[in-house]
Design a protein around this motif. Structure first.
Motif, PDB file in Angstrom:
ATOM      1  N   THR A  44     -24.514   3.560  12.103  1.00  0.00           N
ATOM      2  CA  THR A  44     -25.343   2.382  11.885  1.00  0.00           C
ATOM      3  C   THR A  44     -26.802   2.807  11.887  1.00  0.00           C
ATOM      4  N   GLU A  45     -27.678   1.889  11.558  1.00  0.00           N
ATOM      5  CA  GLU A  45     -29.124   2.163  11.604  1.00  0.00           C
ATOM      6  C   GLU A  45     -29.535   2.635  12.993  1.00  0.00           C
ATOM      7  N   LYS A  46     -28.879   2.086  14.009  1.00  0.00           N
ATOM      8  CA  LYS A  46     -29.171   2.448  15.401  1.00  0.00           C
ATOM      9  C   LYS A  46     -28.809   3.908  15.701  1.00  0.00           C
ATOM     10  N   ASP A  47     -27.769   4.420  15.033  1.00  0.00           N
ATOM     11  CA  ASP A  47     -27.288   5.784  15.276  1.00  0.00           C
ATOM     12  C   ASP A  47     -28.136   6.845  14.568  1.00  0.00           C
ATOM     13  N   VAL A  48     -28.837   6.445  13.526  1.00  0.00           N
ATOM     14  CA  VAL A  48     -29.515   7.395  12.648  1.00  0.00           C
ATOM     15  C   VAL A  48     -30.945   7.627  13.131  1.00  0.00           C
ATOM     16  N   TYR A  49     -31.340   8.892  13.168  1.00  0.00           N
ATOM     17  CA  TYR A  49     -32.715   9.256  13.514  1.00  0.00           C
ATOM     18  C   TYR A  49     -33.140  10.404  12.608  1.00  0.00           C
ATOM     19  N   ASP A  50     -34.418  10.661  12.516  1.00  0.00           N
ATOM     20  CA  ASP A  50     -34.941  11.724  11.647  1.00  0.00           C
ATOM     21  C   ASP A  50     -34.307  13.058  11.985  1.00  0.00           C
ATOM     22  N   GLY A  51     -33.789  13.728  10.968  1.00  0.00           N
ATOM     23  CA  GLY A  51     -33.232  15.059  11.141  1.00  0.00           C
ATOM     24  C   GLY A  51     -31.795  15.100  11.619  1.00  0.00           C
ATOM     25  N   CYS A  52     -31.140  13.947  11.791  1.00  0.00           N
ATOM     26  CA  CYS A  52     -29.768  13.956  12.307  1.00  0.00           C
ATOM     27  C   CYS A  52     -28.758  14.374  11.239  1.00  0.00           C
ATOM     28  N   GLY A  53     -29.138  14.251   9.968  1.00  0.00           N
ATOM     29  CA  GLY A  53     -28.236  14.663   8.894  1.00  0.00           C
ATOM     30  C   GLY A  53     -27.302  13.577   8.400  1.00  0.00           C
ATOM     31  N   TYR A  54     -27.407  12.387   8.966  1.00  0.00           N
ATOM     32  CA  TYR A  54     -26.552  11.273   8.565  1.00  0.00           C
ATOM     33  C   TYR A  54     -27.411  10.117   8.091  1.00  0.00           C
ATOM     34  N   VAL A  55     -26.805   9.254   7.314  1.00  0.00           N
ATOM     35  CA  VAL A  55     -27.446   7.996   6.949  1.00  0.00           C
ATOM     36  C   VAL A  55     -26.502   6.867   7.340  1.00  0.00           C
ATOM     37  N   ALA A  56     -27.071   5.693   7.540  1.00  0.00           N
ATOM     38  CA  ALA A  56     -26.247   4.534   7.893  1.00  0.00           C
ATOM     39  C   ALA A  56     -25.166   4.346   6.834  1.00  0.00           C
ATOM     40  N   GLY A  57     -23.936   4.133   7.296  1.00  0.00           N
ATOM     41  CA  GLY A  57     -22.807   3.953   6.400  1.00  0.00           C
ATOM     42  C   GLY A  57     -21.927   5.185   6.257  1.00  0.00           C
ATOM     43  N   HIS A 112     -11.763  -2.754  18.143  1.00  0.00           N
ATOM     44  CA  HIS A 112     -12.998  -3.451  17.746  1.00  0.00           C
ATOM     45  C   HIS A 112     -12.776  -4.963  17.719  1.00  0.00           C
ATOM     46  N   GLU A 113     -12.071  -5.468  18.740  1.00  0.00           N
ATOM     47  CA  GLU A 113     -11.831  -6.901  18.876  1.00  0.00           C
ATOM     48  C   GLU A 113     -12.797  -7.561  19.851  1.00  0.00           C
ATOM     49  N   ASP A 114     -13.705  -6.775  20.421  1.00  0.00           N
ATOM     50  CA  ASP A 114     -14.690  -7.339  21.339  1.00  0.00           C
ATOM     51  C   ASP A 114     -15.807  -8.027  20.554  1.00  0.00           C
ATOM     52  N   LYS A 115     -16.511  -8.934  21.200  1.00  0.00           N
ATOM     53  CA  LYS A 115     -17.533  -9.740  20.520  1.00  0.00           C
ATOM     54  C   LYS A 115     -18.621  -8.875  19.879  1.00  0.00           C
ATOM     55  N   LYS A 116     -19.059  -7.844  20.577  1.00  0.00           N
ATOM     56  CA  LYS A 116     -20.135  -6.994  20.049  1.00  0.00           C
ATOM     57  C   LYS A 116     -19.688  -6.274  18.772  1.00  0.00           C
ATOM     58  N   SER A 117     -18.495  -5.695  18.776  1.00  0.00           N
ATOM     59  CA  SER A 117     -17.986  -4.988  17.591  1.00  0.00           C
ATOM     60  C   SER A 117     -17.814  -5.942  16.412  1.00  0.00           C
ATOM     61  N   ILE A 118     -17.328  -7.132  16.700  1.00  0.00           N
ATOM     62  CA  ILE A 118     -17.158  -8.137  15.642  1.00  0.00           C
ATOM     63  C   ILE A 118     -18.521  -8.514  15.066  1.00  0.00           C
ATOM     64  N   ALA A 119     -19.499  -8.752  15.951  1.00  0.00           N
ATOM     65  CA  ALA A 119     -20.844  -9.124  15.495  1.00  0.00           C
ATOM     66  C   ALA A 119     -21.484  -8.016  14.667  1.00  0.00           C
ATOM     67  N   GLU A 120     -21.175  -6.754  15.017  1.00  0.00           N
ATOM     68  CA  GLU A 120     -21.750  -5.618  14.297  1.00  0.00           C
ATOM     69  C   GLU A 120     -20.970  -5.293  13.014  1.00  0.00           C
ATOM     70  N   GLY A 121     -19.876  -6.002  12.780  1.00  0.00           N
ATOM     71  CA  GLY A 121     -19.094  -5.792  11.566  1.00  0.00           C
ATOM     72  C   GLY A 121     -18.307  -4.493  11.552  1.00  0.00           C
ATOM     73  N   LYS A 122     -17.940  -4.003  12.734  1.00  0.00           N
ATOM     74  CA  LYS A 122     -17.171  -2.758  12.802  1.00  0.00           C
ATOM     75  C   LYS A 122     -15.770  -2.955  12.230  1.00  0.00           C
ATOM     76  N   PHE A 123     -15.213  -1.880  11.715  1.00  0.00           N
ATOM     77  CA  PHE A 123     -13.864  -1.895  11.164  1.00  0.00           C
ATOM     78  C   PHE A 123     -12.878  -2.350  12.233  1.00  0.00           C
ATOM     79  N   HIS A 124     -11.974  -3.249  11.889  1.00  0.00           N
ATOM     80  CA  HIS A 124     -10.956  -3.736  12.833  1.00  0.00           C
ATOM     81  C   HIS A 124      -9.717  -2.862  12.726  1.00  0.00           C
ATOM     82  N   TYR A 125      -9.331  -2.239  13.842  1.00  0.00           N
ATOM     83  CA  TYR A 125      -8.130  -1.413  13.886  1.00  0.00           C
ATOM     84  C   TYR A 125      -6.934  -2.252  14.321  1.00  0.00           C
ATOM     85  N   ASP A 126      -5.754  -1.884  13.846  1.00  0.00           N
ATOM     86  CA  ASP A 126      -4.511  -2.606  14.098  1.00  0.00           C
ATOM     87  C   ASP A 126      -4.043  -2.399  15.541  1.00  0.00           C
TER      88      ASP A 126
END
Length: 161
Positions: A44-57, A112-126
């Motif tokens: 997520t945008e929160k996880d990404v910082y300069d030089g980390c090598g990743y982009v959100a998504g 990812h059935e908790d309120k925070k994960s749902i609000a953040e739009g995280k993938f729902h696992y079975d």
């Protein structure tokens, strides 16, 4: 002195066979466990910082989330040692346990059935794909069937002083 607890959560990059092997070597100490494979988590945008090598998504490395509930209090370092000794081509395979204040909430997080994960739009696992040693233990918060007297009886039956 290191903090001790009976409830832990962890992220590990071990495979399922390795996790089961580690847990099976300590079954006498484990009241309940659960784990779930996460292969659709993204940065997520929160996880990404300069030089980390990743982009959100971008997809995160596949990993497992674990919950471990022990009969006796343990340290985080003791739980970490349970999962040590595995290596791959990049070196030691990391498992990062921590004390878990609410295993029932973390059980919801496994899918990812908790309120925070749902609000953040995280993938729902079975939920059907969660590996439980004792599903009833984790359902206890719904029915309140587990309490300290149940724990005491279980410990007596297992010979825990």
């Amino acid at each position: 002195m290191a903090s001790r607890s009976r409830k832990f959560c962890a992220i590990t990059y071990l495979n399922e066979y390795q996790i089961i092997k580690c847990l099976s070597e300590h079954l006498g100490q484990i009241r309940a466990y659960a784990f779930m494979y996460h292969d659709k988590d993204t940065y997520t945008e929160k996880d990404v910082y300069d030089g980390c090598g990743y982009v959100a998504g971008d997809l995160k490395q596949s990993h497992y989330h674990l919950i471990i509930v022990t009969y006796n209090a343990c340290t985080v370092s003791a739980i970490k040692r349970w999962f040590g000794g595995y290596v791959d081509s990049n070196g030691p395979i990391n498992t990062m346990p921590e004390i878990c204040n609410d295993v029932y909430a973390y059980d919801d997080y496994l899918c990812h059935e908790d309120k925070k994960s749902i609000a953040e739009g995280k993938f729902h696992y079975d939920r059907e794909k969660v590996v439980y040693s004792n599903r009833d233990y984790f359902k206890a918060h719904e029915s309140a069937e587990y309490d300290n007297s149940t724990l005491a009886v279980e410990m007596l039956l297992r010979g825990v002083p």
